[in-house]
Structures are given as structure tokens and as C-alpha cells.
Write a protein that holds these residues in place. Structure first.
Motif, PDB file in Angstrom:
ATOM      1  N   VAL A  62       0.849  -1.197  -0.093  1.00 32.44           N
ATOM      2  CA  VAL A  62       0.141   0.066  -0.071  1.00 32.44           C
ATOM      3  C   VAL A  62       0.860   1.399  -0.135  1.00 32.44           C
ATOM      4  O   VAL A  62       1.868   1.093   0.749  1.00 32.44           O
ATOM      5  CB  VAL A  62      -0.996   0.029   1.178  1.00 32.44           C
ATOM      6  N   GLY A  63       0.452   2.341  -1.027  1.00 31.79           N
ATOM      7  CA  GLY A  63       1.354   3.514  -0.807  1.00 31.79           C
ATOM      8  C   GLY A  63       2.419   3.526  -2.288  1.00 31.79           C
ATOM      9  O   GLY A  63       3.083   4.468  -2.293  1.00 31.79           O
ATOM     10  N   VAL A  64       2.681   2.244  -2.687  1.00 33.13           N
ATOM     11  CA  VAL A  64       3.567   2.236  -3.815  1.00 33.13           C
ATOM     12  C   VAL A  64       2.844   3.217  -5.005  1.00 33.13           C
ATOM     13  O   VAL A  64       1.696   2.804  -5.464  1.00 33.13           O
ATOM     14  CB  VAL A  64       3.732   0.787  -4.445  1.00 33.13           C
ATOM     15  N   PRO A  65       3.506   3.929  -5.641  1.00 32.68           N
ATOM     16  CA  PRO A  65       3.080   4.879  -6.778  1.00 32.68           C
ATOM     17  C   PRO A  65       2.654   3.810  -7.825  1.00 32.68           C
ATOM     18  O   PRO A  65       3.010   2.762  -8.220  1.00 32.68           O
ATOM     19  CB  PRO A  65       4.219   5.622  -7.153  1.00 32.68           C
ATOM     20  N   SER A  66       1.507   4.368  -8.497  1.00 36.07           N
ATOM     21  CA  SER A  66       0.793   3.552  -9.628  1.00 36.07           C
ATOM     22  C   SER A  66       0.932   4.206 -10.908  1.00 36.07           C
ATOM     23  O   SER A  66       1.685   5.375 -10.919  1.00 36.07           O
ATOM     24  CB  SER A  66      -0.553   3.231  -9.497  1.00 36.07           C
ATOM     25  N   MET A  67       0.202   4.111 -12.050  1.00 38.13           N
ATOM     26  CA  MET A  67       0.107   4.913 -13.193  1.00 38.13           C
ATOM     27  C   MET A  67       1.448   4.639 -13.915  1.00 38.13           C
ATOM     28  O   MET A  67       1.951   5.729 -14.734  1.00 38.13           O
ATOM     29  CB  MET A  67      -0.272   6.300 -13.172  1.00 38.13           C
ATOM     30  N   GLY A  68       2.392   3.851 -13.423  1.00 38.96           N
ATOM     31  CA  GLY A  68       3.914   3.532 -14.257  1.00 38.96           C
ATOM     32  C   GLY A  68       3.823   3.155 -15.980  1.00 38.96           C
ATOM     33  O   GLY A  68       4.584   3.241 -16.369  1.00 38.96           O
ATOM     34  N   GLY A  69       2.297   3.067 -16.035  1.00 37.56           N
ATOM     35  CA  GLY A  69       2.126   2.571 -17.730  1.00 37.56           C
ATOM     36  C   GLY A  69       2.870   3.851 -18.447  1.00 37.56           C
ATOM     37  O   GLY A  69       3.042   3.942 -19.622  1.00 37.56           O
ATOM     38  N   LEU A 107      -5.469   3.531 -25.784  1.00 37.83           N
ATOM     39  CA  LEU A 107      -5.587   2.454 -24.595  1.00 37.83           C
ATOM     40  C   LEU A 107      -4.753   3.001 -23.450  1.00 37.83           C
ATOM     41  O   LEU A 107      -5.127   2.885 -22.447  1.00 37.83           O
ATOM     42  CB  LEU A 107      -5.064   1.133 -24.904  1.00 37.83           C
ATOM     43  N   GLY A 108      -3.961   4.097 -23.814  1.00 34.01           N
ATOM     44  CA  GLY A 108      -3.166   4.443 -22.618  1.00 34.01           C
ATOM     45  C   GLY A 108      -4.210   5.644 -22.178  1.00 34.01           C
ATOM     46  O   GLY A 108      -4.124   5.518 -20.865  1.00 34.01           O
ATOM     47  N   LEU A 109      -4.951   6.290 -22.677  1.00 42.23           N
ATOM     48  CA  LEU A 109      -5.872   7.032 -22.291  1.00 42.23           C
ATOM     49  C   LEU A 109      -6.864   6.403 -21.671  1.00 42.23           C
ATOM     50  O   LEU A 109      -7.480   6.889 -20.415  1.00 42.23           O
ATOM     51  CB  LEU A 109      -6.499   8.076 -23.297  1.00 42.23           C
ATOM     52  N   LEU A 110      -7.371   5.569 -22.048  1.00 44.32           N
ATOM     53  CA  LEU A 110      -8.427   4.592 -21.468  1.00 44.32           C
ATOM     54  C   LEU A 110      -8.022   3.975 -20.246  1.00 44.32           C
ATOM     55  O   LEU A 110      -8.757   4.052 -19.198  1.00 44.32           O
ATOM     56  CB  LEU A 110      -8.836   3.546 -22.480  1.00 44.32           C
ATOM     57  N   GLY A 111      -6.780   3.344 -20.178  1.00 38.89           N
ATOM     58  CA  GLY A 111      -6.163   2.874 -18.728  1.00 38.89           C
ATOM     59  C   GLY A 111      -6.030   4.152 -17.918  1.00 38.89           C
ATOM     60  O   GLY A 111      -6.251   3.915 -16.726  1.00 38.89           O
ATOM     61  N   GLY A 126     -14.418   1.281 -24.908  1.00 41.50           N
ATOM     62  CA  GLY A 126     -13.371   1.754 -25.549  1.00 41.50           C
ATOM     63  C   GLY A 126     -12.378   0.810 -26.333  1.00 41.50           C
ATOM     64  O   GLY A 126     -11.920   1.155 -27.284  1.00 41.50           O
ATOM     65  N   GLN A 127     -12.403  -0.397 -25.751  1.00 40.09           N
ATOM     66  CA  GLN A 127     -11.648  -1.537 -26.488  1.00 40.09           C
ATOM     67  C   GLN A 127     -12.411  -2.106 -27.846  1.00 40.09           C
ATOM     68  O   GLN A 127     -11.660  -2.243 -28.800  1.00 40.09           O
ATOM     69  CB  GLN A 127     -11.542  -2.685 -25.601  1.00 40.09           C
ATOM     70  N   VAL A 128     -13.733  -2.012 -27.669  1.00 37.89           N
ATOM     71  CA  VAL A 128     -14.510  -2.234 -29.013  1.00 37.89           C
ATOM     72  C   VAL A 128     -14.284  -1.132 -30.316  1.00 37.89           C
ATOM     73  O   VAL A 128     -14.224  -1.571 -31.385  1.00 37.89           O
ATOM     74  CB  VAL A 128     -15.882  -2.416 -28.651  1.00 37.89           C
ATOM     75  N   GLY A 129     -14.333  -0.151 -29.728  1.00 38.33           N
ATOM     76  CA  GLY A 129     -14.031   1.107 -30.563  1.00 38.33           C
ATOM     77  C   GLY A 129     -12.718   1.301 -31.145  1.00 38.33           C
ATOM     78  O   GLY A 129     -12.542   1.356 -32.459  1.00 38.33           O
ATOM     79  N   LEU A 130     -11.600   0.793 -30.218  1.00 39.33           N
ATOM     80  CA  LEU A 130     -10.434   0.739 -31.109  1.00 39.33           C
ATOM     81  C   LEU A 130     -10.334  -0.548 -32.074  1.00 39.33           C
ATOM     82  O   LEU A 130      -9.884  -0.384 -33.070  1.00 39.33           O
ATOM     83  CB  LEU A 130      -9.427   0.253 -30.047  1.00 39.33           C
ATOM     84  N   ASP A 178      -3.613   0.382 -14.609  1.00 37.19           N
ATOM     85  CA  ASP A 178      -4.155  -0.153 -16.090  1.00 37.19           C
ATOM     86  C   ASP A 178      -3.708   0.884 -17.252  1.00 37.19           C
ATOM     87  O   ASP A 178      -3.899   0.364 -18.365  1.00 37.19           O
ATOM     88  CB  ASP A 178      -5.727   0.287 -16.084  1.00 37.19           C
ATOM     89  N   THR A 179      -3.051   1.859 -16.996  1.00 40.23           N
ATOM     90  CA  THR A 179      -2.595   2.811 -18.131  1.00 40.23           C
ATOM     91  C   THR A 179      -1.604   1.854 -19.067  1.00 40.23           C
ATOM     92  O   THR A 179      -1.484   1.936 -20.245  1.00 40.23           O
ATOM     93  CB  THR A 179      -1.572   4.032 -17.484  1.00 40.23           C
ATOM     94  N   GLY A 180      -0.692   1.176 -18.164  1.00 38.52           N
ATOM     95  CA  GLY A 180       0.297  -0.048 -18.958  1.00 38.52           C
ATOM     96  C   GLY A 180      -0.413  -1.056 -19.555  1.00 38.52           C
ATOM     97  O   GLY A 180      -0.234  -1.621 -20.604  1.00 38.52           O
ATOM     98  N   SER A 181      -1.179  -1.794 -18.391  1.00 40.26           N
ATOM     99  CA  SER A 181      -1.702  -3.128 -18.914  1.00 40.26           C
ATOM    100  C   SER A 181      -2.587  -3.510 -19.953  1.00 40.26           C
ATOM    101  O   SER A 181      -2.510  -4.144 -21.038  1.00 40.26           O
ATOM    102  CB  SER A 181      -2.033  -3.932 -17.545  1.00 40.26           C
ATOM    103  N   LEU A 182      -3.623  -2.270 -20.031  1.00 39.42           N
ATOM    104  CA  LEU A 182      -4.537  -2.225 -21.080  1.00 39.42           C
ATOM    105  C   LEU A 182      -3.651  -1.736 -22.504  1.00 39.42           C
ATOM    106  O   LEU A 182      -3.838  -2.328 -23.490  1.00 39.42           O
ATOM    107  CB  LEU A 182      -5.630  -1.308 -21.068  1.00 39.42           C
ATOM    108  N   THR A 183      -2.677  -0.928 -22.311  1.00 35.45           N
ATOM    109  CA  THR A 183      -2.122  -0.474 -23.680  1.00 35.45           C
ATOM    110  C   THR A 183      -1.313  -1.725 -24.115  1.00 35.45           C
ATOM    111  O   THR A 183      -1.240  -1.952 -25.236  1.00 35.45           O
ATOM    112  CB  THR A 183      -1.069   0.608 -23.229  1.00 35.45           C
ATOM    113  N   ILE A 184      -0.530  -2.439 -23.404  1.00 40.80           N
ATOM    114  CA  ILE A 184       0.486  -3.484 -23.404  1.00 40.80           C
ATOM    115  C   ILE A 184      -0.356  -4.776 -24.439  1.00 40.80           C
ATOM    116  O   ILE A 184      -0.031  -5.097 -25.515  1.00 40.80           O
ATOM    117  CB  ILE A 184       1.159  -4.242 -22.343  1.00 40.80           C
TER     118      ILE A 184
END
Length: 423
Positions: free
Chosen positions: A71-78, A110-114, A138-142, A308-314
């Protein structure tokens, strides 16, 4: 941009300018540059997030039996991964290539979506994040955009592989048709009959079978993009897990893109020749370099999570890359880990709901996705719930689970490439 600059300088005989036309040189440059950017920018970004106290506070720390507090580890590393991909690609890629454009659109979309999902989790303190239906839209749109662009773009063409048997020696000689055409064919693993034609599957539509085939292709594109991006998202549950698996998959896709763009290698492997797909090698090298650089900070114990910024994009990058080179039917093998993770969640939910109708609390695994089962102790289980499988008996350390999943992905990646010759 640098590609066009040095191609211009080459006209004036500037020493060394010609090397920028080689795909091998630009790919290796993209790999190194993306690795450096992700390592350098990653450190700056983590310090910024810590200073602003931007971290995912909703993460469940009780699941780790070894007592590591997450808990407290920064996220959005994508964001690190996306920046480390886009900068080398914009500098070293051919921006007029339709495939590069599609990959950039996929990364940003997907970066924006995540990123929106992570924003809701972190800043709105809502652990559910973006509603699932909006993610699906968002995924269907892409998927719809990618499928339609490949349908309408005159640059998205291929030359079909044709196997001709020599009567004297009974040897198969593979040649490619001289004309570049739009095609609904895709490679099937383990099958000697070469390719699957989507329009053939829709032959019951009569004279409209080609149009129906394109509809089926677009639907398949939507399904693949949605499935793989969600699979990568589910796989992102342990330090270094998703980044490591995806880097291995990226190497395999880079190899497949290279042989698909080289007419001699394509003939040797008896696969279709796709002009222009060599630019995907530059993109995949940047993709792999960005992930390896990100692992510097995401390996156990993680200093940052990709979110999700990273995982959805990947997942989207892997899916669209495979679709472009007509290898989407090989993804169940190549992305076998993602497939199993998704399947474990679906089975768990189905089995739980089936028991709920009968008033019984039941689950198949200790936890889902499946990787969480291996690090869950019996004392962490619900005493009122009935488990179909309570294994393993002893918990496995997170780092060991991650490396073992990497090894499985390496085997699957090798098997994916081998299938081209096993046919």
C-alpha cells in the motif's frame, strides 16, 4: 523523423547517413533508446509521484504471506512505458507507414483509457475504477477502427504464399503471387493447408461472401483486442509479471513481423508476405526496450505499478501487432498465460454464481486470477466457502511465481514460432 532527415542527407553523400535505411539499425537503436528513456524517465516519474503522494491506496496488502507492504507504492507507471515507446518510434520509424500509425493510435487510445481508470482509482479513491462497460466500449471502438482501417487502406496489402509441388522430387516450393492484394486470409498454427480465409467461412452468403468475410474480420479484430488487453490487465497482479511476459511476447511478435516482411524468409516458412510490416520490428523493439527498462523499477519489490495505463496498452499493442501481420489465430498459444488468467477468472465467477443459486458458497480456486492461488495460505481462505481445488499446499514466493510464468511464456513463444515449420 530522423529516418527522413538522414535519407535526405544521404543524397548529399553524408558519411553514415545510409545506415538509417536499414531496418536492423533502426530497430536496435529503438531498443536501446527506449530502454534508456524508460530507465531515466522512470526514476524522475517515480520521484514526482512520491512527492505528490500519487499512489494506489486501495491495493490489498493482506494477500502477501511474506509480509511485504504494498500500500502506498506509486501507480500509473504505464506512463513510463508509453513515453519510452512513442519517443523512439516517432524518431526512428517511418511515419507514413500505415502499420506504424495504427500502433501509435493503439498506444495512445488505450493509454488514455487505462489512464482514466487509474485516475478514478487514485484521485477519486474509487477502487472499482472506470466501469467495465466503458472499458469494453473503448476496446471495441479501437478494434473497430483497426479493422476498418485495414479494410479501407490501400497500403494494407499482402502477397499470398502458394506451395507448388515438383513432380520429379515431390518437393514443395513456396512462391508468392506477384500482385499485392487485399486479403482476408490469416495463418493457422499446426495446419499444412497454410491459411484460413474468412470469406470462405462466410461462403453461405453467396455473392456477398467477401463483404461478409470483412465483417467477420472486423468482429474478430474487436474480439482479439478486447480479449488480449483484458488478459494483460488480469496478468498484472504481481511485481514484474505482466512486463516480463509481455516483453517475451514482444520479441516473438518482432520476429514474426520481420519474417513476414522478408520475402525469402516468408517463402521459407510458407507464410504470406506483408510489404511494409518491417516497421513493426522498430515498434516492437521499442516496446520490448520500454518493458525491460520498466522492469528495473517494477521487479520485486516493486517501486511502481504500471496500473491499467500500462496493462491495457500492452495488451492492445500485442493484439493489434498480431492482427496486422495476420497471426491473430496464433495468440492463444503465444499469449497462453493471458488466456489462462482470463479463463481462471471466468471459471471462478461462473462456479461461484452457480453455487449462489443453490444457496451454497463455493469457489474453484483459492483466488483468481490463477497466479494469486499460488501465494494464498489456507488461513486466508473463507471458512464458510467450499473450494474445489485447495492446492498448492504450501505458498510460493511472488518472485518465484513471476519467474516461472516467464519461463512458461518463453516456451509458448518458442512453440508459436516452431508451429510455422511443424505444419
Amino acid at each position: 523523423m530522423l529516418y527522413y532527415l538522414f535519407r535526405f542527407l544521404d543524397q548529399f553523400g553524408i558519411p553514415g547517413a545510409h545506415v538509417w535505411s536499414y531496418i536492423s539499425f533502426r530497430s536496435l537503436m529503438a531498443l536501446v533508446l527506449s530502454l534508456i528513456i524508460s530507465a531515466w524517465f522512470g526514476e524522475k516519474f517515480i520521484k514526482y509521484l512520491r512527492r505528490k503522494q500519487i499512489a494506489e491506496t486501495q491495493r490489498d496488502a493482506s494477500i502477501d504471506p511474506f509480509g511485504l507492504q504494498k500500500v502506498g507504492v506509486p501507480s500509473m507507471g504505464g506512463v513510463i512505458i508509453i513515453v519510452a515507446i512513442l519517443v523512439p518510434v516517432l524518431l526512428l520509424g517511418r511515419m507514413r507507414n500505415i502499420y506504424i500509425i495504427l500502433m501509435i493510435v493503439t498506444t495512445v487510445w488505450l493509454g488514455l483509457l487505462g489512464g482514466l481508470d487509474d485516475y478514478i482509482k487514485i484521485f477519486r479513491h474509487n477502487k472499482e475504477g472506470l466501469r467495465g462497460k466503458f472499458k469494453i466500449v473503448g476496446q471495441v471502438g479501437l478494434g473497430l477502427i483497426v479493422g476498418l482501417v485495414l479494410y479501407f487502406s490501400p497500403d494494407a496489402v499482402m502477397r499470398e504464399n502458394v506451395a507448388i509441388e515438383k513432380q520429379q522430387t515431390e518437393e514443395l516450393v513456396v512462391k508468392h503471387r506477384s500482385q499485392e492484394t487485399k486479403s482476408l486470409k490469416t495463418t493457422i498454427p499446426f495446419v499444412k493447408g497454410h491459411n484460413l480465409d474468412y470469406s470462405r467461412l462466410m461462403s453461405f452468403c453467396g455473392k456477398y461472401k467477401t463483404a461478409a468475410g470483412w465483417v467477420l474480420f472486423v468482429v474478430m479484430t474487436i474480439l482479439v483486442v478486447t480479449a488480449v488487453s483484458n488478459g494483460a490487465n488480469l496478468n498484472d497482479g504481481m511485481d514484474g509479471m505482466c512486463a516480463g511476459n509481455s516483453a517475451i511476447i514482444g520479441v516473438a511478435l518482432g520476429i514474426l513481423a520481420y519474417v513476414s516482411s522478408h520475402i525469402e524468409y516468408a517463402a521459407y516458412l510458407n507464410i504470406m508476405y506483408i510489404p511494409g510490416s518491417q516497421e513493426l520490428v522498430v515498434f516492437m523493439c521499442a516496446f520490448v526496450g520500454a518493458l525491460i527498462g520498466f522492469l528495473w523499477y517494477n521487479a520485486y519489490p516493486a517501486q511502481i505499478f504500471m496500473g491499467d495505463t500500462g496493462s491495457l496498452t500492452i495488451g492492445g499493442i500485442i493484439a493489434v501487432g498480431a492482427i496486422i501481420i495476420h497471426k491473430e489465430l496464433m495468440l492463444p498459444i503465444l499469449c497462453g498465460i493471458f488466456f489462462v488468467e482470463s479463463l481462471s477468472v471466468m471459471m471462478q465467477v461462473w462456479y461461484y454464481k452457480m453455487g449462489k443459486r443453490r444457496g451454497v458458497k463455493q469457489r474453484i480456486f483459492k483466488r483468481a486470477p490463477i497466479h494469486d492461488t499460488f501465494r494464498t495460505e489456507d488461513r486466508q481462505l473463507d471458512a464458510d466457502c467450499r473450494y474445489l481445488w485447495r492446492g498448492p499446499k504450501s505458498v510460493v514466493h511472488e518472485s518465484k511465481i513471476t519467474i516461472r510464468f516467464w519461463i512458461v511464456t518463453i516456451i509458448l513463444a518458442a512453440l508459436t514460432i516452431i508451429t510455422l515449420k511443424v505444419r
